[in-house]
Design a protein around this motif. Structure first.
Motif, PDB file in Angstrom:
ATOM      1  N   GLY A 147       0.801  -1.216   0.000  1.00 46.13           N
ATOM      2  CA  GLY A 147       0.000   0.000   0.000  1.00 46.13           C
ATOM      3  C   GLY A 147       0.833   1.265   0.000  1.00 46.13           C
ATOM      4  O   GLY A 147       0.301   2.359  -0.115  1.00 46.13           O
ATOM      5  N   SER A 148       2.143   1.121   0.141  1.00 50.19           N
ATOM      6  CA  SER A 148       3.023   2.288   0.209  1.00 50.19           C
ATOM      7  C   SER A 148       3.834   2.485  -1.060  1.00 50.19           C
ATOM      8  O   SER A 148       4.790   3.258  -1.071  1.00 50.19           O
ATOM      9  CB  SER A 148       3.984   2.154   1.411  1.00 50.19           C
ATOM     10  N   ILE A 149       3.485   1.761  -2.106  1.00 46.78           N
ATOM     11  CA  ILE A 149       4.131   1.953  -3.404  1.00 46.78           C
ATOM     12  C   ILE A 149       3.030   2.289  -4.402  1.00 46.78           C
ATOM     13  O   ILE A 149       2.094   1.523  -4.594  1.00 46.78           O
ATOM     14  CB  ILE A 149       4.891   0.693  -3.868  1.00 46.78           C
ATOM     15  N   GLY A 150       3.145   3.458  -5.016  1.00 44.55           N
ATOM     16  CA  GLY A 150       2.134   3.892  -5.970  1.00 44.55           C
ATOM     17  C   GLY A 150       2.461   3.443  -7.377  1.00 44.55           C
ATOM     18  O   GLY A 150       2.959   2.340  -7.601  1.00 44.55           O
ATOM     19  N   ALA A 151       2.213   4.321  -8.351  1.00 47.70           N
ATOM     20  CA  ALA A 151       2.430   3.995  -9.765  1.00 47.70           C
ATOM     21  C   ALA A 151       3.920   3.957 -10.089  1.00 47.70           C
ATOM     22  O   ALA A 151       4.717   4.679  -9.500  1.00 47.70           O
ATOM     23  CB  ALA A 151       1.732   5.011 -10.652  1.00 47.70           C
ATOM     24  N   ILE A 152       4.280   3.081 -11.019  1.00 47.60           N
ATOM     25  CA  ILE A 152       5.659   2.968 -11.494  1.00 47.60           C
ATOM     26  C   ILE A 152       5.656   3.092 -13.006  1.00 47.60           C
ATOM     27  O   ILE A 152       4.839   2.472 -13.684  1.00 47.60           O
ATOM     28  CB  ILE A 152       6.297   1.615 -11.094  1.00 47.60           C
ATOM     29  N   LYS A 153       6.574   3.905 -13.530  1.00 50.70           N
ATOM     30  CA  LYS A 153       6.700   4.063 -14.977  1.00 50.70           C
ATOM     31  C   LYS A 153       8.160   3.842 -15.356  1.00 50.70           C
ATOM     32  O   LYS A 153       9.044   4.614 -14.994  1.00 50.70           O
ATOM     33  CB  LYS A 153       6.234   5.451 -15.400  1.00 50.70           C
ATOM     34  N   LEU A 154       8.416   2.752 -16.078  1.00 48.01           N
ATOM     35  CA  LEU A 154       9.765   2.345 -16.447  1.00 48.01           C
ATOM     36  C   LEU A 154      10.082   2.849 -17.848  1.00 48.01           C
ATOM     37  O   LEU A 154       9.347   2.583 -18.790  1.00 48.01           O
ATOM     38  CB  LEU A 154       9.868   0.816 -16.394  1.00 48.01           C
ATOM     39  N   ALA A 155      11.182   3.585 -18.004  1.00 44.65           N
ATOM     40  CA  ALA A 155      11.578   4.122 -19.301  1.00 44.65           C
ATOM     41  C   ALA A 155      12.989   3.643 -19.640  1.00 44.65           C
ATOM     42  O   ALA A 155      13.534   2.750 -18.982  1.00 44.65           O
ATOM     43  CB  ALA A 155      11.503   5.642 -19.289  1.00 44.65           C
ATOM     44  N   GLN A 156      13.589   4.242 -20.687  1.00 42.62           N
ATOM     45  CA  GLN A 156      14.895   3.777 -21.159  1.00 42.62           C
ATOM     46  C   GLN A 156      15.988   3.915 -20.095  1.00 42.62           C
ATOM     47  O   GLN A 156      16.619   2.949 -19.718  1.00 42.62           O
ATOM     48  CB  GLN A 156      15.312   4.562 -22.411  1.00 42.62           C
ATOM     49  N   GLY A 157      16.227   5.150 -19.642  1.00 40.12           N
ATOM     50  CA  GLY A 157      17.340   5.367 -18.728  1.00 40.12           C
ATOM     51  C   GLY A 157      16.938   5.803 -17.344  1.00 40.12           C
ATOM     52  O   GLY A 157      17.802   6.185 -16.544  1.00 40.12           O
ATOM     53  N   HIS A 158      15.639   5.788 -17.052  1.00 42.74           N
ATOM     54  CA  HIS A 158      15.183   6.212 -15.734  1.00 42.74           C
ATOM     55  C   HIS A 158      13.833   5.592 -15.427  1.00 42.74           C
ATOM     56  O   HIS A 158      13.205   4.976 -16.290  1.00 42.74           O
ATOM     57  CB  HIS A 158      15.100   7.740 -15.650  1.00 42.74           C
ATOM     58  N   THR A 159      13.389   5.761 -14.195  1.00 47.77           N
ATOM     59  CA  THR A 159      12.096   5.233 -13.762  1.00 47.77           C
ATOM     60  C   THR A 159      11.430   6.259 -12.863  1.00 47.77           C
ATOM     61  O   THR A 159      12.097   6.916 -12.060  1.00 47.77           O
ATOM     62  CB  THR A 159      12.275   3.914 -12.979  1.00 47.77           C
ATOM     63  N   PHE A 160      10.108   6.421 -13.024  1.00 47.25           N
ATOM     64  CA  PHE A 160       9.334   7.267 -12.114  1.00 47.25           C
ATOM     65  C   PHE A 160       8.523   6.358 -11.194  1.00 47.25           C
ATOM     66  O   PHE A 160       7.914   5.386 -11.654  1.00 47.25           O
ATOM     67  CB  PHE A 160       8.388   8.175 -12.894  1.00 47.25           C
ATOM     68  N   VAL A 161       8.502   6.676  -9.903  1.00 50.53           N
ATOM     69  CA  VAL A 161       7.746   5.871  -8.958  1.00 50.53           C
ATOM     70  C   VAL A 161       7.131   6.777  -7.904  1.00 50.53           C
ATOM     71  O   VAL A 161       7.752   7.749  -7.456  1.00 50.53           O
ATOM     72  CB  VAL A 161       8.647   4.795  -8.300  1.00 50.53           C
ATOM     73  N   GLN A 162       5.900   6.480  -7.525  1.00 42.27           N
ATOM     74  CA  GLN A 162       5.220   7.241  -6.483  1.00 42.27           C
ATOM     75  C   GLN A 162       5.453   6.592  -5.123  1.00 42.27           C
ATOM     76  O   GLN A 162       5.215   5.393  -4.948  1.00 42.27           O
ATOM     77  CB  GLN A 162       3.715   7.295  -6.763  1.00 42.27           C
ATOM     78  N   LEU A 163       5.895   7.412  -4.170  1.00 43.62           N
ATOM     79  CA  LEU A 163       6.112   6.958  -2.798  1.00 43.62           C
ATOM     80  C   LEU A 163       5.455   7.952  -1.846  1.00 43.62           C
ATOM     81  O   LEU A 163       5.272   9.123  -2.200  1.00 43.62           O
ATOM     82  CB  LEU A 163       7.610   6.855  -2.506  1.00 43.62           C
TER      83      LEU A 163
END
Length: 636
Positions: A510-526
């Motif tokens: 419940g403490s990890i939101g959306a994750i978006k994986l790209a070429q050289g980086h990643t976005f993640v909601q915390l």
């Protein structure tokens, strides 16, 4: 930062430049110009942090022009820009600033134009080259562009260049730079990759930061409409018909949407054209010329091609799709409100994108006014008023007498009176833009529902985050988005991200939101409310033996996109989301983490895999499978 009180005449600029500035009505430099010009005239390397609209082009151009040796045939300055349009715009501004310098040669080089013509121009000699990294590197490789006499290199909008994948080209070009050459870099943001370039190539650079003051935002009135009640296409027609516009740009996210929306508007009588990266350069230039001359009034465009676009007629910018980041938003609205003119920007935003809107307001230090869409009866009234003005203008037309004769003939032949005939002609005239409506406007119901919801909230409705947040297991989360400097290029998968956050930081599902994986980086909601111990672990987090260098960012678009790719084994990456110890398995309802297909944004440049707990984004048509089965989403 306060506006500069010094004048251009106080700076050590030659008379040819000062006379050009005086002729254009420029007396005092902007803050970025006042801070940068003296440093650059000294020959120091410099790093300028500035948004669009702050006058940075003149900040690096004036010192360049001031030290040119007009007898030298080889290029003395190389300016790199992320897009063709910006390269053209920068070159045009340099030519304007140097219009009193006799014999000045400025050459634009970019893909989509004849490389033979560009090679011929280089052979004939030029003082300043403004180009995109790909074409500049191509001409260097062909031994047609020689850098041995270049004394200044400028990277304009460096962050955007790196975002577009020009890291290798930029690095290779700077490696060719003479050791004695001055290096100048301007950027709105400082991502980690850009910091590495600064550390490697700039020598003890002077740092100029005027990012806090953005003239673009000051000059543009900003409004937003929350999408409700009707589709965005109809919303655009209502706004376009009731706003007093001269020319305007409508920004969308994909090149497919430029064609679709331009076709929709053209079908309803608007003078409109699409502008995107797949259109040949010659046609793009004709399109821009057409809007300058009034042949068309509306451009439907993607972000990339509109960079650097400067058309005095543009009074309005419409954000049909919310941009991916704040910098893109600033660049968009910077297409209006230029050269001292006022402009207006209107954003269409869905309820699940309000967080991004608030981020834009916070970063730009501005407030947007929420507006209500005009009711369709108001739109019909605007159409009738416009038609009345057009008819009024024709009352003295020389051929009216002949048409009067036709009216009498039609009345006789059809056996109808003049009023009935006029009504028939008006009905035909309206086409797909009705002059009146029958039945209730869908917006009326939407406004009523919205008023009811707001009243309920004021009365103390506490119903589990129905507005402004999502509830997970009865717990409403307030997220920060972190950018991790690892992605698919480093072999990282969604399950690696989830496993590391769970195992190393001790975060629960419940403490990890959306994750978006790209070429050289990643976005993640915390969660915003992480304790200091967890935050400390995050700063040291490594995934697949690589440092993540996690930093908070403003990214907020976790929508899923069309298309997909399966890995070699035929299984979607992250489809099981299995933790190293076997703890995360199954679909979301079952408590696990599922990876999404890889999608492409803007023609496949940077396909991205997304894991989306929030189901955020601008989506249409979510098709959910049953519990324990796969899920597929089609994004708008």
């Amino acid at each position: 930062m306060q506006e500069s009180e010094i004048k251009f005449s106080d700076l050590e600029l030659n008379e040819q430049i000062l006379s050009a500035l005086d002729g254009m009505g420029f007396v005092s430099p902007t803050p970025i110009q006042a801070a940068s010009i003296p440093l650059l005239l000294e020959g120091k390397d410099a790093l300028g942090k500035a948004q669009t609209g702050t006058g940075k082009t003149a900040a690096f151009s004036l010192p360049l022009l001031n030290k040119l040796d007009l007898d030298q045939r080889k290029p003395q300055a190389i300016i790199l820009a992320p897009t063709r349009e910006l390269a053209i715009q920068v070159a045009a501004e340099i030519k304007n600033l140097g219009k009193n310098i006799r014999g000045l040669k400025v050459l634009e080089i970019y893909g989509g134009a004849s490389i033979v013509d560009q090679m011929r121009a280089l052979k004939n000699g030029t003082h300043i080259v403004v180009g995109t990294p790909g074409r500049v590197q191509d001409l260097i490789n062909r031994d047609r562009l020689h850098l041995d006499e270049v004394n200044t290199f400028v990277l304009d909008e460096a962050d955007e260049m790196l975002n577009m994948g020009f890291v290798e080209d930029v690095t290779a070009i700077l490696e060719h730079a003479p050791a004695s050459a001055q290096r100048v870099l301007f950027s709105a943001t400082m991502p980690p990759m850009l910091k590495k370039i600064v550390e490697r190539f700039l020598r003890d650079p002077a740092f100029v930061d005027v990012a806090g003051k953005n003239h673009t935002v000051d000059k543009v009135e900003q409004q937003f409409w929350v999408v409700k009640g009707i589709e965005k296409d109809e919303a655009m027609t209502r706004i376009l018909e009731t706003e007093e516009t001269d020319a305007s740009i409508v920004f969308v996210r994909t090149r497919q949407d430029t064609e679709r929306l331009a076709g929709y508007l053209a079908d309803r009588g608007f003078k409109v054209a699409a502008l995107h990266g797949d259109i040949p350069q010659s046609q793009r230039e004709r399109t821009v010329d057409n809007i300058k001359r009034g042949v068309i009034d509306i451009l439907v465009a993607t972000d990339v091609v509109a960079r650097g676009l400067d058309v005095p007629r543009i009074t309005h910018v419409f954000n049909y799709d919310i941009p991916f980041d704040v910098e893109s938003y600033i660049h968009r609205i910077g297409r209006t409100g230029r050269a001292g003119r006022k402009g207006k920007a209107i954003l269409l935003v869905r309820t699940n994108q309000m967080r991004m809107l608030r981020t834009i307001e916070r970063v730009t230090k501005s407030a947007m006014e929420e507006i209500q869409l005009p009711l369709r009866d108001q739109v019909a009234e605007a159409r009738l008023k416009k038609l009345g003005l057009e008819l009024q203008a024709d009352t003295e037309h020389a051929s009216l007498e002949k048409f009067s004769e036709l009216v009498e003939k039609l009345q006789t032949n059809l056996e109808i009176d003049a009023a009935t005939l006029a009504a028939i002609l008006l009905r035909r005239q309206q086409g797909k833009r009705p002059l009146f409506y029958v039945g209730e406007d869908p917006m009326t119901s939407a406004i009523a529902r919205d008023k009811k919801r707001r009243a309920e909230r004021r009365e103390g409705g506490r119903d589990g985050g129905r507005e402004g947040g999502r509830s997970y297991g009865g717990e409403t989360k307030d997220w920060d988005t972190y950018q991790l400097q690892v992605g698919r290029d480093q072999g990282v998968q969604v399950k690696d991200i989830v496993g590391a956050l769970a195992n190393e930081l001790g975060l629960t599902k419940g403490s990890i939101g959306a994750i978006k994986l790209a070429q050289g980086h990643t976005f993640v909601q915390l969660p915003k409310a992480m304790n200091s111990e967890t935050a400390g672990k995050l700063s040291k987090l490594r995934i697949r033996q690589k440092e993540t260098a996690a930093v908070v960012c403003d990214f907020d678009d976790f929508r899923e996109s069309r298309g997909g790719r399966r890995d070699g084994g035929g299984r979607r990456d992250g489809g099981r989301g299995q933790r190293e110890g076997g703890g995360y398995r199954g679909n979301r309802e079952g408590g696990g983490y599922r990876g999404n297909r890889e999608g492409n944004r803007e023609g496949g440049r940077d396909g991205e895999r997304r894991f989306d707990r929030n189901r955020g984004g601008d989506n249409r048509g979510n098709h959910r499978g049953e519990r324990g089965h796969s899920r597929r989403t089609t994004a708008e």
